[in-house]
Scaffold this motif. Structure first.
Motif, PDB file in Angstrom:
ATOM      1  N   ARG A   8       2.837   4.980  -4.283  1.00  0.00           N
ATOM      2  CA  ARG A   8       2.645   3.853  -5.194  1.00  0.00           C
ATOM      3  C   ARG A   8       2.829   4.364  -6.618  1.00  0.00           C
ATOM      4  O   ARG A   8       2.627   5.544  -6.901  1.00  0.00           O
ATOM      5  CB  ARG A   8       1.230   3.281  -5.028  1.00  0.00           C
ATOM      6  N   TYR A   9       3.192   3.442  -7.512  1.00  0.00           N
ATOM      7  CA  TYR A   9       3.572   3.871  -8.865  1.00  0.00           C
ATOM      8  C   TYR A   9       2.933   2.989  -9.937  1.00  0.00           C
ATOM      9  O   TYR A   9       2.613   1.833  -9.696  1.00  0.00           O
ATOM     10  CB  TYR A   9       5.102   3.794  -9.009  1.00  0.00           C
ATOM     11  N   THR A  10       2.792   3.570 -11.134  1.00  0.00           N
ATOM     12  CA  THR A  10       2.375   2.772 -12.292  1.00  0.00           C
ATOM     13  C   THR A  10       3.577   2.586 -13.209  1.00  0.00           C
ATOM     14  O   THR A  10       4.553   3.339 -13.133  1.00  0.00           O
ATOM     15  CB  THR A  10       1.280   3.482 -13.117  1.00  0.00           C
ATOM     16  N   ALA A  11       3.465   1.615 -14.099  1.00  0.00           N
ATOM     17  CA  ALA A  11       4.530   1.394 -15.083  1.00  0.00           C
ATOM     18  C   ALA A  11       4.565   2.524 -16.106  1.00  0.00           C
ATOM     19  O   ALA A  11       5.516   2.660 -16.869  1.00  0.00           O
ATOM     20  CB  ALA A  11       4.316   0.054 -15.786  1.00  0.00           C
ATOM     21  N   LEU A 114      -0.707  -1.534  -7.363  1.00  0.00           N
ATOM     22  CA  LEU A 114       0.312  -0.725  -8.032  1.00  0.00           C
ATOM     23  C   LEU A 114       1.708  -1.094  -7.535  1.00  0.00           C
ATOM     24  O   LEU A 114       1.871  -1.784  -6.532  1.00  0.00           O
ATOM     25  CB  LEU A 114       0.040   0.770  -7.787  1.00  0.00           C
ATOM     26  N   LEU A 115       2.724  -0.586  -8.243  1.00  0.00           N
ATOM     27  CA  LEU A 115       4.115  -0.860  -7.856  1.00  0.00           C
ATOM     28  C   LEU A 115       4.455  -0.124  -6.570  1.00  0.00           C
ATOM     29  O   LEU A 115       3.981   1.004  -6.349  1.00  0.00           O
ATOM     30  CB  LEU A 115       5.062  -0.386  -8.952  1.00  0.00           C
ATOM     31  N   ASP A 116       5.296  -0.707  -5.733  1.00  0.00           N
ATOM     32  CA  ASP A 116       5.856   0.060  -4.620  1.00  0.00           C
ATOM     33  C   ASP A 116       7.163   0.707  -5.096  1.00  0.00           C
ATOM     34  O   ASP A 116       7.569   0.538  -6.256  1.00  0.00           O
ATOM     35  CB  ASP A 116       6.037  -0.821  -3.379  1.00  0.00           C
ATOM     36  N   ALA A 117       7.777   1.492  -4.213  1.00  0.00           N
ATOM     37  CA  ALA A 117       8.963   2.269  -4.617  1.00  0.00           C
ATOM     38  C   ALA A 117      10.057   1.363  -5.180  1.00  0.00           C
ATOM     39  O   ALA A 117      10.677   1.695  -6.199  1.00  0.00           O
ATOM     40  CB  ALA A 117       9.482   3.080  -3.431  1.00  0.00           C
TER      41      ALA A 117
END
Lengths: 126, 357
Positions: A8-11, A114-117
């Protein structure tokens, strides 16, 4: 740019990996490439409480300094002390040996916000 | 990733840098390579141990020529052309006549009897032309700096004449029928040669240099190299309010030449009164890079500020140049305020890294 599917990713270009109730955190391949050669990492103290979106570590390259923001609320339970002598691991292996710390989240469900890939890839390509 | 403004100028080697996958950044009105695939630290160490090539076409070239050229430069700039001759290069300053501040630091290539190539910093070219006139020929050529202990060995494969130029000497040479100029100068603290090559021939000259096994290096490594060598950068160690005397560059100023120089009266006043601050080298114990603007403290009281700082790839710790009170000497233990934290530093001898041999 390498964006593993299982993270998972953050901006703000952190990645987070759920590992049995804890969350391992680092900076993304995109972030390390933008920073250039990392020469110093200011790690948080284990036991430190962190708030999502707040800076809890710093990564410095020959070019600039960049804050690392917590992806979720929680408590730091482990830090990657090897980065003290080998900060270049953030460049060489950002999703592996270049991890920054492990957080015990207040709520493991928070990761789903959170963002996915795919979402992160779109962000970096826009 | 990088901000690009519409008016940025491009070097004749711009396409070559793109093809080498360079990270490009705006610098002094130009879009130049920050680093290539190997990254800043590898490029830095390659220059210290072997050889690298920089595109420094963003440096200005102002050609001042004619019967009055020498007299004009001699009465304007701080250093003494009487110490050199045609075929030599000299580091010199252009000062603000009012207060002795360094408007620019310059290398003068004395190419031929009445021909001088005055090389200011990228963004100061107009300022230098206002003082010494001449023709801005910057866009007609590229300047390629081949630097490092093995620079001459590699450059000799491309041009034996260029490779043979002495330290702070200047030589005209021909490459593929094109008139070029080489000087034994640089900005790394290593031996090396800077070659001015006509724009149309520059990409093939660059390619020929790289083909001898020379790695390209960008502005990132250029900055860490010059910092280790304690070479000043205009806008940091030199600039408005900073005189050559404060920067520890009194040797650039000729007090004895009869022609004088711009800013002499103001500088003489400072010399007689004593400088209010001076430039020193600071080293940290750890790896954290000091940054320009960081306050320097002694026993909690501010005594100056960092003008340039970074991680030293050779020493493996943070180093900085700082302008501090004149009573702060070598061996002093001070504190830097870095992002809210107090970092202990020691005043050390400059340069941080000396050339081998």
């Amino acid at each position: 740019m390498n964006v593993p599917e299982d993270l998972r990713y953050t901006a703000d270009h952190e990645w987070a990996r759920l590992e049995g109730g804890q969350v391992r955190i680092g900076i993304t391949d995109y972030a390390q490439d933008a920073l250039g050669d990392v020469v110093f990492v200011q790690l948080p103290e284990p036991g430190k409480g962190v708030k999502a979106g707040e800076s809890f570590a710093e990564v410095e390259s020959t070019k600039s300094v960049s804050d690392v923001y917590a992806p979720v609320d929680g408590t730091v339970v482990e830090i990657n002390a090897d980065l003290g002598d080998a900060p270049q691991r953030l460049n060489d292996d950002p999703y592996g040996e270049g991890w920054i710390c492990v957080i015990r989240p207040d709520d493991t469900g928070a990761l789903s916000s959170l963002l996915d890939a795919d979402g992160y890839r779109k962000l970096t390509e826009s | 990733m990088t901000e690009t403004e519409p008016a940025l100028r491009h070097s004749p080697l711009y396409a070559a840098h793109r093809a080498l996958d360079a990270k490009m950044v705006p610098f002094g009105g130009w879009e130049m390579p920050l680093s290539y695939r190997d990254g800043t630290i590898a490029e830095h160490l390659a220059c210290r141990q072997d050889v690298v090539a920089f595109d420094v076409s963003h440096l200005g070239t102002v050609r001042v020529e004619g019967a009055g050229a020498r007299a004009l430069l001699q009465s304007t700039l701080t250093n003494d052309l009487g110490k050199i001759a045609p075929g030599r290069a000299q580091y010199t300053h252009l000062l603000d006549d009012a207060d002795g501040s360094v408007l620019d630091d310059i290398i003068v290539w004395w190419v031929d009897e009445d021909v001088f190539d005055v090389m200011p910093n990228a963004s100061n070219t107009a300022r230098v032309r206002a003082a010494v006139g001449g023709e801005d020929v910057t866009s007609t050529r590229a300047v390629i700096a081949v630097q490092g202990p093995n620079a001459r060995k590699h450059l000799a494969v491309v041009s034996s004449e260029a490779a043979a130029v002495g330290r702070f000497h200047v030589v005209c040479f021909s490459w593929q029928g094109q008139p070029c100029v080489a000087a034994g100068t640089g900005y790394t603290g290593e031996d090396g040669v800077e070659c001015a090559v006509p724009a149309e021939a520059a990409p093939s000259f660059w390619e020929a240099v790289l083909a001898t096994g020379v790695h390209p290096a960008g502005l990132g490594a250029r900055d860490t190299l010059r910092l280790e060598a304690a070479l000043p950068l205009h806008g940091h160690e030199l600039g408005p309010g900073i005189t050559p005397l404060q920067a520890g560059l009194g040797w650039v100023v000729s007090w004895t030449k009869p022609e004088g120089f711009l800013g002499r009266d103001a500088l003489l006043r400072e010399k007689e009164a004593g400088v209010a601050r001076h430039l020193v080298g600071l080293a940290t114990e750890g790896r954290q890079p000091p940054r320009s603007g960081a306050p320097v403290l002694r026993d909690g009281a501010r005594v100056g500020e960092v003008t340039s700082g970074n991680f030293s790839p050779v020493l493996g710790r943070g180093v900085a140049l700082a302008l501090v009170s004149p009573d702060v000497g070598e061996g002093s233990h001070l504190t830097l305020e870095l992002r809210g934290r107090q970092v202990p530093v020691e005043v050390v001898r400059l340069p941080f890294v000396e050339k081998k041999g």
